[in-house]
Motif scaffolding. Sequence first.
Motif, mmCIF file in Angstrom:
data_model
loop_
_atom_site.group_PDB
_atom_site.id
_atom_site.type_symbol
_atom_site.label_atom_id
_atom_site.label_comp_id
_atom_site.label_asym_id
_atom_site.label_seq_id
_atom_site.Cartn_x
_atom_site.Cartn_y
_atom_site.Cartn_z
ATOM 1 N N ARG A 18 -4.060 -11.736 -11.869
ATOM 2 C CA ARG A 18 -4.293 -12.604 -10.714
ATOM 3 C C ARG A 18 -3.897 -14.039 -11.036
ATOM 4 N NH1 ARG A 18 -10.189 -12.286 -8.511
ATOM 5 N NH2 ARG A 18 -9.560 -10.080 -8.590
ATOM 6 N N MET A 19 -4.172 -14.478 -12.272
ATOM 7 C CA MET A 19 -3.820 -15.843 -12.650
ATOM 8 C C MET A 19 -2.307 -16.024 -12.664
ATOM 9 S SD MET A 19 -5.099 -18.739 -13.221
ATOM 10 C CE MET A 19 -4.468 -20.341 -13.731
ATOM 11 N N LEU A 20 -1.580 -15.024 -13.157
ATOM 12 C CA LEU A 20 -0.116 -15.101 -13.143
ATOM 13 C C LEU A 20 0.405 -15.214 -11.710
ATOM 14 C CD1 LEU A 20 0.829 -12.470 -15.873
ATOM 15 C CD2 LEU A 20 1.185 -14.947 -16.012
ATOM 16 N N MET A 21 -0.213 -14.486 -10.794
ATOM 17 C CA MET A 21 0.206 -14.554 -9.397
ATOM 18 C C MET A 21 -0.090 -15.932 -8.804
ATOM 19 S SD MET A 21 -1.056 -10.739 -8.208
ATOM 20 C CE MET A 21 -0.645 -11.002 -6.478
ATOM 21 N N LEU A 22 -1.241 -16.500 -9.128
ATOM 22 C CA LEU A 22 -1.582 -17.835 -8.642
ATOM 23 C C LEU A 22 -0.611 -18.886 -9.193
ATOM 24 C CD1 LEU A 22 -5.482 -17.729 -8.921
ATOM 25 C CD2 LEU A 22 -4.125 -17.755 -6.824
#
Length: 410
Positions: A69-73
């Motif tokens: 999720r952090m990579l997507m953000l």
Amino acid sequence: MPLALLALAIGAFGIGTTEFVIMGLLPEVAADYGVSIPTAGLLVTGYALGVVLGAPLMTVLGTRIPRKRMLMLLMGLFIAGNVLSALAPAFGAMLAGRVVASLAHGAFFGIGSVVAAELVAPEKKAGAIAMMFTGLTVANVVGVPLGTLVGQTLGWRTTFLIVAALGVLGLLGIARLVPELPRPEGVRIRHELAAFRNVQVLLAMAMTVLGFGGVFAAITYITPMMTHVAGFADTSVTWLLVLFGLGMVAGNLVGGRFADRALMPMLYVSLGALALVLALFTVTAHTKAGAAATVVLIGALGFATVPPLQKRVLDQAAGAPTLASAVNIGAFNLGNALAAWLGGLVIAAGLGWTAPNWVGAALAASALVLAAVSGALERRTAARPGRIAASGGPAPAPAADRAPEAATHP
């Protein structure tokens, strides 16, 4: 290698393109906003400083978020920054867009390195990291020249919109291909910060600053060096940078392959050879063939250090590697800025266009000295339990009896 690495490589390709393409579009941007080229150069400096500051900041903010999720953000932040750059009505807004995009850079590569290493077997970690960084190196071969060409023919704003589209592609790839990787239990910011008390982590980061800084001491001033010393036409510089990018691709893959077999020997060889080649560049820069060949070697040897250095940080910060990994990406940019400044000083001092090569050689040699120190400390630590056991002291505890956090991969 899993397909998830392709998604990470696409994101890296977009980031690498936006970082370097601005160098070829500074005249167009400066003319559009009515500022001088040195003022437009703040778009390069601002991005580099944003990477240095954004790497730890974004990583700390993401400690409570699952890594996928952090990579997507982060990719979302990267897209927003490039769209802002493309649509910016004034230079200040353009600079803000560059900084916004740069905030995603360090954390993406730092967290992405951890994710890439978790997707493969332990003996393939460095190769997986190199696969992700291949996107960054290919950007210098394909993305930057094409982005420059598009910007010069269709307008520089079009280039940044295309880069934003690459970010969307990377975001969709991460969403589809990267598996759900839960945040490690029990890891807090203080655990991540504890890695910086490890002298081996600090030595690896110092090697990153000095080693890759050696590359940028020379490459930052490649245009005047090639045109005024080697005798190339101005139009040839783009293809020389393509050669540099090809060297980066090859060095990255070789570095990843051999770092999984013998990490420290790989660092000794690549840093030593880099220092030697940079010193020789003061001579080979005076002929076209010699200059072109040396540019390829600098790219190859410089990026051959990236996978082993990144893996070195991950290994030494085991248990809480995310922040250390991201800060090490910022260290690359810190080295770039430091080397460019030092190279400019020796040119301003009247030492000639090839003088930055001596600066680069000295930086790379300094990194080699630190690598030797790091290796000696590691051998001394490894030998200590044996000496204790031989003197009748307690033997090392079996792996099963050790603390779980020291025995498991993060």
